[in-house]
Enzyme design. Structure first.
Site, PDB file in Angstrom:
ATOM      1  CG  PHE A 250      -1.760  -1.255   1.351  1.00 35.28           C
ATOM      2  CD1 PHE A 250      -2.507  -1.753   0.296  1.00 35.28           C
ATOM      3  CD2 PHE A 250      -1.752  -1.962   2.548  1.00 35.28           C
ATOM      4  CE1 PHE A 250      -3.242  -2.930   0.431  1.00 35.28           C
ATOM      5  CE2 PHE A 250      -2.484  -3.131   2.679  1.00 35.28           C
ATOM      6  CZ  PHE A 250      -3.226  -3.618   1.623  1.00 35.28           C
ATOM      7  CB  ILE A 476       3.305  -5.322  -4.018  1.00 34.20           C
ATOM      8  CG1 ILE A 476       2.290  -4.585  -4.916  1.00 34.20           C
ATOM      9  CG2 ILE A 476       4.709  -4.821  -4.323  1.00 34.20           C
ATOM     10  CD1 ILE A 476       2.165  -3.096  -4.585  1.00 34.20           C
ATOM     11  NE  ARG A 641      -6.316  -4.828 -25.042  1.00 32.06           N
ATOM     12  CZ  ARG A 641      -6.948  -5.208 -26.159  1.00 32.06           C
ATOM     13  NH1 ARG A 641      -7.833  -6.161 -26.125  1.00 32.06           N
ATOM     14  NH2 ARG A 641      -6.657  -4.616 -27.294  1.00 32.06           N
ATOM     15  CD  GLN A 651      -4.731  -4.714  -6.886  1.00 29.97           C
ATOM     16  OE1 GLN A 651      -4.351  -3.595  -6.593  1.00 29.97           O
ATOM     17  NE2 GLN A 651      -4.518  -5.745  -6.095  1.00 29.97           N
ATOM     18  N   GLY A 717      -4.853  -0.221  -9.712  1.00 23.12           N
ATOM     19  CA  GLY A 717      -4.593  -0.412  -8.286  1.00 23.12           C
ATOM     20  C   GLY A 717      -5.301   0.611  -7.438  1.00 23.12           C
ATOM     21  CD  GLU A 718      -1.563   3.872  -6.040  1.00 19.58           C
ATOM     22  OE1 GLU A 718      -0.994   4.587  -5.228  1.00 19.58           O
ATOM     23  OE2 GLU A 718      -1.066   3.595  -7.150  1.00 19.58           O
TER      24      GLU A 718
HETATM   25 MO1  MOS Z   1       1.301   3.001  -4.138  1.00 20.25          MO
HETATM   26  S1  MOS Z   1       1.031   4.372  -2.605  1.00 20.25           S
HETATM   27  O1  MOS Z   1       2.164   3.934  -5.240  1.00 20.25           O
HETATM   28  O2  MOS Z   1       2.100   1.738  -3.411  1.00 20.25           O
END
Ligand code: MOS
Length: 752
Positions: A250, A476, A641, A651, A717-718
């Site tokens: 994270f 990760i 995509r 995610q 992801g974010e």
């Molecule tokens: Mo993310 S805060 O770029 O692991």
């Protein structure tokens, strides 16, 4: 704009693909960094300062040194040289706490390491660390939660390079606000939050003469290598960083923290491998956290809702040591069309560990504030919050004055509203009921950067019909292993289970940091170029092997598809498997290398590149027993995509869970007396768990963005975490009538 690469029907790209490393993980065979053991391994435990401001004036190590199994007690006088590392070009060697451990005797935050015990066992090292007596000259720490900017300069050197206090400005926001028919002026507060990945941080370091190897759960092994090389005065090629599996990060594992050089210095001193794993408490103190922010948002609008002015002024906490820039204005200048705008920030020095990136840094707290303001403005105007956003949808990025590479936010709203049933919303507070519960419905939009870090990769075709894809990035927990396997399979025609993936080691071609949700987009062109070069080498081999059916052909007469070589003119039917081509030439392997260039922070960019999305949230409220629950979430994401929809949904679900945790639970609180994070454990720092979670419905739009790469893949992801808290607090207001502008929403807020 180029068209997206054609994907063969047999390719795993775009298909739900279970993790290739899943079996290793669920069977316990995956070795995480602190699982590794080495002959002669010693254990190190740091001594944490019990003040947050002052000096170390005495260190009594006599008792600790005599304890059984103790090999060394390290402190300022005997640790040996550790140099500072300096930021390199192109986001190289980022380190958000550059002060080497023990550099001086000043204590700037609670838990700062002041000594280190090294012993045969963890227990002996812990006992020795506890036996070290530290005396301090104590000063009053400043951990004040009320943030007022206390540093003035217009340009400040941060861990990422220089940052301007004025981030974005256009038109005359003051005059436009003063003259606006409708005004909103509110301040939103987000607390310090701590990442809390389940796998704790730690370093195992060992020296072999001038060669240093560390096992570290890093989100950026090459960045780690660069920083450690500078700290220990080594050529980079003398440093090897290994990170095979990561129990998530994270952001907390992006950059080196003080424990890394400590473990390396200890290993140097004792001449043995040394393992240093942080306690959960230490991770709250000295391994990064999301900075507390205070964000004033001023919106001016015409009576119909058209924005005329937007001002976003925010202050965030910094440590005494470093400026980590919490970029809350990340999305502000482009999310909406508004002719007059200003985004600027200040920082407030606090006696806390240095803040750092945490999932969606900047944009996540920033969008909480700006999206909350939009929701409040919609209520003030009496119009639907989706309609307000639709009315202010920009045609271009008005901050950069560039076209978007792709932006389908309105379609996200359409799909989200349809799936959620938004048209049934009645706007009155507390007006919606179901099964005796009061319902609250809220929504918010979101965005997150898209782009690439530089990346390189290699692809091998082997005479047993397998392929190997190597890239010095790391997984990760997001599914990078699987993405690499999918890319390798797609290009070589080798089935997924015969693709070997090599990552997590700086002895491999330099791969991207797993940060900014940029890793996938970065590795696509590198792996594709590497595979193309391996295939080109194979075709050369085919034309040069005596007895080969392709002998004396020109390589450009040949083609490769689905793992077979054939003559273009005669079609693929008579193709020869690449393993046969290699065996006939008595070659074990052909290898190709590939690179992709950075596409992030590029001042000559022709497009504004972002992913977009939205969240629709239902909360249920039982005023009789003050019980608030999130009932369901519908999220729509426009991220180009999606290479692996299974992992992609996972995610985004994770991001939404993070966002709900941010809205309702997470906050790190500092003790005003001694500056310690008070709730520094998983018992006291509440993260969202399964029992808190509603059904989360995730939908992806499918608009490949070929400005990013040939597959049109952005990161996923974010963005899942961005905007969620604003949607939750809007839903809370809709159900309860209470506007909460300081996260997290506490039940006490709702009892008023
Ligand atoms: Mo993310 S805060 O770029 O692991």
């Amino acid at each position: 704009m180029p068209t997206a690469a054609r994907i063969p029907a047999t390719s795993p790209i775009g298909r739900d693909t279970p993790r290739v490393d899943g079996k290793l993980k669920v069977s316990g065979k995956a070795q995480y960094c602190s699982d590794f053991h080495f002959p002669g391994l010693l254990y190190a435990v740091p001594v944490e300062a019990t003040i947050a401001a002052g000096r170390v004036v005495g260190l009594d190590t006599a008792a600790a040194e005599k304890m059984p199994g103790v090999r060394a007690i390290l402190h300022r006088a005997n640790i040996g040289k550790i140099s500072r590392s300096v930021l390199g070009p192109g986001f190289a060697r980022i380190c958000v706490e550059r002060r080497p451990p023990f550099e001086d005797d000043v204590v700037r935050y609670y838990g700062q390491y002041v000594a280190l015990a090294v012993a045969d066992t963890f227990e002996s090292a812990k006992a020795a660390a506890d036996a070290i007596r530290v005396t301090y000259a104590r000063e009053k720490p400043n951990v004040d939660a009320d943030l007022k900017a206390d540093d003035d300069p217009d340009v400040v050197e941060t861990s990422y390079g220089p940052e301007h206090r004025m981030q974005s400005e256009r038109g005359d926001p003051d005059a436009a606000f003063a003259n606006a028919a409708v005004k909103l002026d509110q301040t939103y507060v987000t607390p310090s939050q701590t990442h809390n990945p389940i796998e704790l941080q730690g370093t195992t370091a060992m020296w072999d003469g001038p060669m240093l190897t560390i096992y570290e759960e890093s989100q950026g092994i090459f960045n780690m290598r660069g920083v450690l090389a500078q700290m220990f005065g080594l050529p980079e090629e003398n440093v090897r960083v290994v990170t095979r599996f990561v129990g998530s990060g994270f952001g907390s594992k992006l950059w080196p923290w003080a424990h890394c050089p400590l473990a390396v210095a200890a290993a140097r001193q004792v001449g043995k491998p040394v393992k240093l794993v942080l306690s959960r408490k230490m991770t709250f103190q000295s391994a990064g956290h999301r900075a507390r922010t205070q964000q004033r948002v001023r919106l001016g609008a015409a009576k119909d809702g058209k924005l005329v002015s937007l001002q976003h002024d925010y202050v965030y906490e910094r440590s005494m040591l470093e400026v980590y820039h919490e970029n809350c204005g990340e999305a502000t200048a482009f999310q909406y069309s508004v002719p007059n705008l200003r985004v600027r920030f200040g920082r407030a020095r606090r006696n806390i560990g240095t803040p750092s990136d945490m999932r969606g840094p900047g944009a996540v707290p920033g969008l909480y504030a700006t999206e909350s303001a939009m929701n409040e403005l919609a209520d003030q105007l009496g119009i639907d919050p989706v309609a307000l956003r639709r009315m202010n949808e920009p045609k271009i990025d008005e901050g950069l004055k560039l076209p978007f590479s792709s932006r389908h936010l309105l379609e996200c709203f359409d799909l989200g509203a349809e799936k959620f049933g938004w048209s049934k919303r009645s706007p009155g507070v507390g007006s919606m009921k179901r099964d005796g519960l009061t319902l609250g419905w809220g929504m918010a939009g979101c965005s997150w950067i898209a782009g690439r870090f530089p990346a390189s990769a290699s692809v091998q075709l082997r005479d047993d019909g397998t392929t190997r894809v190597a890239c010095g990035t790391q997984d990760i927990g997001t599914g990078t292993d699987t993405i690499l396997a999918q890319l390798g399979a797609a290009k070589t025609g080798v089935p997924l289970e015969k693709v070997e993936v090599a990552l997590g080691d700086t002895s491999l071609p330099e791969g991207p940091t797993s940060g900014g949700s940029l890793a996938t987009a970065s590795i696509v062109p590198a792996v594709f170029a590497a595979a193309d070069n391996a295939i080109a080498a194979l075709l050369q081999v085919a034309t040069r092997t005596s007895g080969s059916p392709f002998e004396k052909r020109n390589a450009d007469e040949l083609a490769f598809e689905d793992g077979r070589v054939f003559v273009k003119a005669s079609g693929s039917a008579g193709g020869v498997p690449f393993a046969d081509v290699l065996r006939r030439a008595n070659l074990h392997v052909v290898t190709g290398s590939g690179k992709s260039e950075a596409m992030f922070g590029d001042p000559s960019a022709k497009f504004s590149t972002h992913a977009f999305g939205c969240h629709f949230v239902e909360v249920t409220w039982q005023p009789e027993i003050a019980r608030l629950r999130v009932g369901r979430v519908v999220t729509v994401i426009d991220a180009g995509r999606i290479i692996n929809p299974l992992a992609g949904r996972n995610q985004i679900e994770g991001g939404v869970i993070f966002g709900i945790g941010m809205a309702l639970f997470e906050h790190t609180t500092y003790d005003p007396q001694n500056g310690a994070p008070i709730n520094a454990s998983l018992a006291d720092y509440i993260v969202a768990v399964n029992a808190d979670m509603p059904p989360i419905e995730v939908h992806f739009l499918d608009y490949p963005d070929t400005v990013i790469n040939e597959l049109g893949a952005k990161g996923v992801g974010e963005i899942g975490a961005a905007g969620v808290a604003a949607a939750v607090t809007a839903a809370v207001h809709h159900a309860t009538g209470v506007r909460v502008r300081e996260l997290p929403v506490k039940i006490e807020n709702l009892l008023a």
